[in-house]
Design a protein around this motif. Structure first.
Motif, PDB file in Angstrom:
ATOM      1  N   CYS A   1       0.847  -1.206   0.000  1.00 19.96           N
ATOM      2  CA  CYS A   1       0.000   0.000   0.000  1.00 19.96           C
ATOM      3  C   CYS A   1       0.874   1.244   0.000  1.00 19.96           C
ATOM      4  O   CYS A   1       0.453   2.314   0.468  1.00 19.96           O
ATOM      5  N   GLY A   2       2.116   1.102  -0.503  1.00 16.76           N
ATOM      6  CA  GLY A   2       3.045   2.217  -0.407  1.00 16.76           C
ATOM      7  C   GLY A   2       3.770   2.580  -1.682  1.00 16.76           C
ATOM      8  O   GLY A   2       4.424   3.623  -1.734  1.00 16.76           O
TER       9      GLY A   2
ATOM     10  N   GLN B   1       1.312   2.160 -11.194  1.00 20.82           N
ATOM     11  CA  GLN B   1       0.664   1.289 -10.210  1.00 20.82           C
ATOM     12  C   GLN B   1      -0.538   1.992  -9.589  1.00 20.82           C
ATOM     13  O   GLN B   1      -1.587   1.382  -9.377  1.00 20.82           O
ATOM     14  N   ILE B   2      -0.384   3.259  -9.296  1.00 25.52           N
ATOM     15  CA  ILE B   2      -1.482   4.010  -8.687  1.00 25.52           C
ATOM     16  C   ILE B   2      -2.685   4.071  -9.622  1.00 25.52           C
ATOM     17  O   ILE B   2      -3.835   3.935  -9.196  1.00 25.52           O
ATOM     18  N   ARG B   3      -2.421   4.248 -10.929  1.00 27.06           N
ATOM     19  CA  ARG B   3      -3.527   4.282 -11.897  1.00 27.06           C
ATOM     20  C   ARG B   3      -4.315   2.973 -11.904  1.00 27.06           C
ATOM     21  O   ARG B   3      -5.505   2.954 -12.198  1.00 27.06           O
ATOM     22  N   GLU B   4      -3.637   1.873 -11.571  1.00 28.28           N
ATOM     23  CA  GLU B   4      -4.303   0.568 -11.543  1.00 28.28           C
ATOM     24  C   GLU B   4      -4.890   0.249 -10.171  1.00 28.28           C
ATOM     25  O   GLU B   4      -5.380  -0.853  -9.939  1.00 28.28           O
ATOM     26  N   GLY B   5      -4.813   1.203  -9.257  1.00 31.28           N
ATOM     27  CA  GLY B   5      -5.382   0.980  -7.934  1.00 31.28           C
ATOM     28  C   GLY B   5      -4.513   0.151  -7.020  1.00 31.28           C
ATOM     29  O   GLY B   5      -4.989  -0.414  -6.035  1.00 31.28           O
ATOM     30  N   ILE B   6      -3.228   0.086  -7.331  1.00 37.56           N
ATOM     31  CA  ILE B   6      -2.277  -0.731  -6.570  1.00 37.56           C
ATOM     32  C   ILE B   6      -1.342   0.191  -5.797  1.00 37.56           C
ATOM     33  O   ILE B   6      -1.197   1.369  -6.108  1.00 37.56           O
ATOM     34  N   GLY B   7      -0.671  -0.343  -4.794  1.00 37.06           N
ATOM     35  CA  GLY B   7       0.317   0.434  -4.049  1.00 37.06           C
ATOM     36  C   GLY B   7      -0.326   1.561  -3.275  1.00 37.06           C
ATOM     37  O   GLY B   7      -1.326   1.384  -2.568  1.00 37.06           O
TER      38      GLY B   7
END
Length: 352
Positions: free
Chosen positions: A121-122, A128-134
């Motif tokens: 979650c970091g 990655q953020i665009r894919e809803g990850i991290g």
């Protein structure tokens, strides 16, 4: 017995013993010590490097982040992304995931081979953020809490589950998220004391980590360990972070890449790391040459190797040539040689 003799005597036997499960939660709850942790490094925390840091007093080690979507659907991804062995324990596999279904499938696949699963979650990478990850997950609190809840409902204590978060600008929002994770059964939480937009060159915010830990304790979750992450480059840093935040574990990442012996008290990478890493690279293989080369670069740069030699090494194009280069320039001992893995200083070979 000297520190190096102790490390040498702890070298792993060949053949290795059968793999045994080790509960990392029990290590984190051991109130006699602060747990030492090697965090996930994209590409770099592969099996040979994980075995190296274990030789130097690293209690818990993470894999690089593995994308659940690819892992559960693609056999080739499973082969390339994940490898382990009997000695690779306690092992936390970190997963990048954005839905409950993929997470449950992922946990089912890896559970027999690991000691815990950590949800990333970091990661601040935009793709990655665009894919809803991290990092996206700390802004999608309901989904993250739901994922933790569903895994713990199905697996209970059969698999340990961790979340590694960054902080919000609003610390209370981070605290609320952590309390929510505790309420649904997360086994421990790692807090990286930077926001999504904080550069790694900026100091980690220990005040934020301390504030969140104190808030979790006040909320009644005294038994859930919290790990602090960020800016641990020496044991002096380790002690400062642990004492100030009152965490149960300290995670190092960049510090261990440059100095895998950090947790053994070395401020500068000892030569023994070079010899031991060569051993594990040959023993296990499975990582691209460029990564092996960069591991050596990070360690040798930390040891203040002459710049001319560093540049020369980076021009080498194959593993065989790299081994020859080491033999030409240094007294590089092999596993069965007397004194293997004991040197501290760089053993330059004196040329005629």
């Amino acid at each position: 017995m000297s520190k190096h003799e102790e490390i040498t005597n702890r070298r792993y036997p060949i053949p290795p013993p059968p793999r045994r499960k080790v509960d990392p939660l029990l290590m984190l709850k051991d109130n006699t010590k602060i747990t030492t942790i090697a965090g996930p490094m994209v590409r770099y925390s592969k099996l040979p490097f994980r075995q190296l840091v274990r030789q130097y007093h690293c209690d818990i080690v993470y894999t690089p982040m593995i994308l659940a979507r690819e892992f559960v659907r693609n056999g080739h991804a499973r082969i390339s992304d994940f490898s382990t062995c009997q000695l690779d324990t306690p092992l936390i596999v970190q997963v990048g995931v954005n839905n409950v279904s993929d997470l449950l499938k992922f946990v089912e696949m890896v559970a027999p081979f690991v000691d815990a699963v950590g949800i990333n979650c970091g990661c601040p990478i935009k793709e990655q953020i665009r894919e809803g990850i991290g990092c996206a997950l700390i802004y999608n609190e309901e989904l993250l809490i739901e994922m933790v809840k569903e895994v713990k409902l199905k697996w209970k204590d059969q698999i340990r589950l961790e979340t590694k978060i960054r902080i919000h600008d609003d610390w209370d929002r981070s605290l609320k998220l952590c309390v929510g994770l505790c309420e649904v059964g997360v086994d421990w939480i790692t807090i990286h004391g930077r926001t999504r937009t904080t550069r790694s060159s900026q100091p980690v915010n220990l005040d934020a980590i301390k504030y969140i830990i104190e808030g979790i304790r006040k909320a009644g979750f005294e038994d859930i360990p919290i790990v602090a992450n960020g800016d641990c480059f020496t044991m002096k840093d380790f002690k400062k972070i642990a004492e100030y935040t009152k965490c149960q574990g300290v995670m190092a990442v960049r510090g261990l890449l440059n100095n895998p012996a950090l947790f053994s008290g070395y401020d500068i990478c000892p030569w023994s790391c070079i010899e031991n890493f060569w051993y594990w690279v040959i023993e296990f293989g499975g990582i691209p040459y460029q990564l092996i080369q960069h591991h050596f670069y990070c360690m040798l740069e930390n040891m203040n190797l002459k710049k001319k030699l560093l540049n020369e090494m980076m021009e080498i194009k194959s593993l065989v040539q790299l081994m020859d280069w080491f033999d030409d320039n240094f007294e590089l001992k092999r596993y069965n040689n007397i004194g293997f893995g004991q040197s501290i200083e760089i053993p330059y070979r004196i040329k005629d």
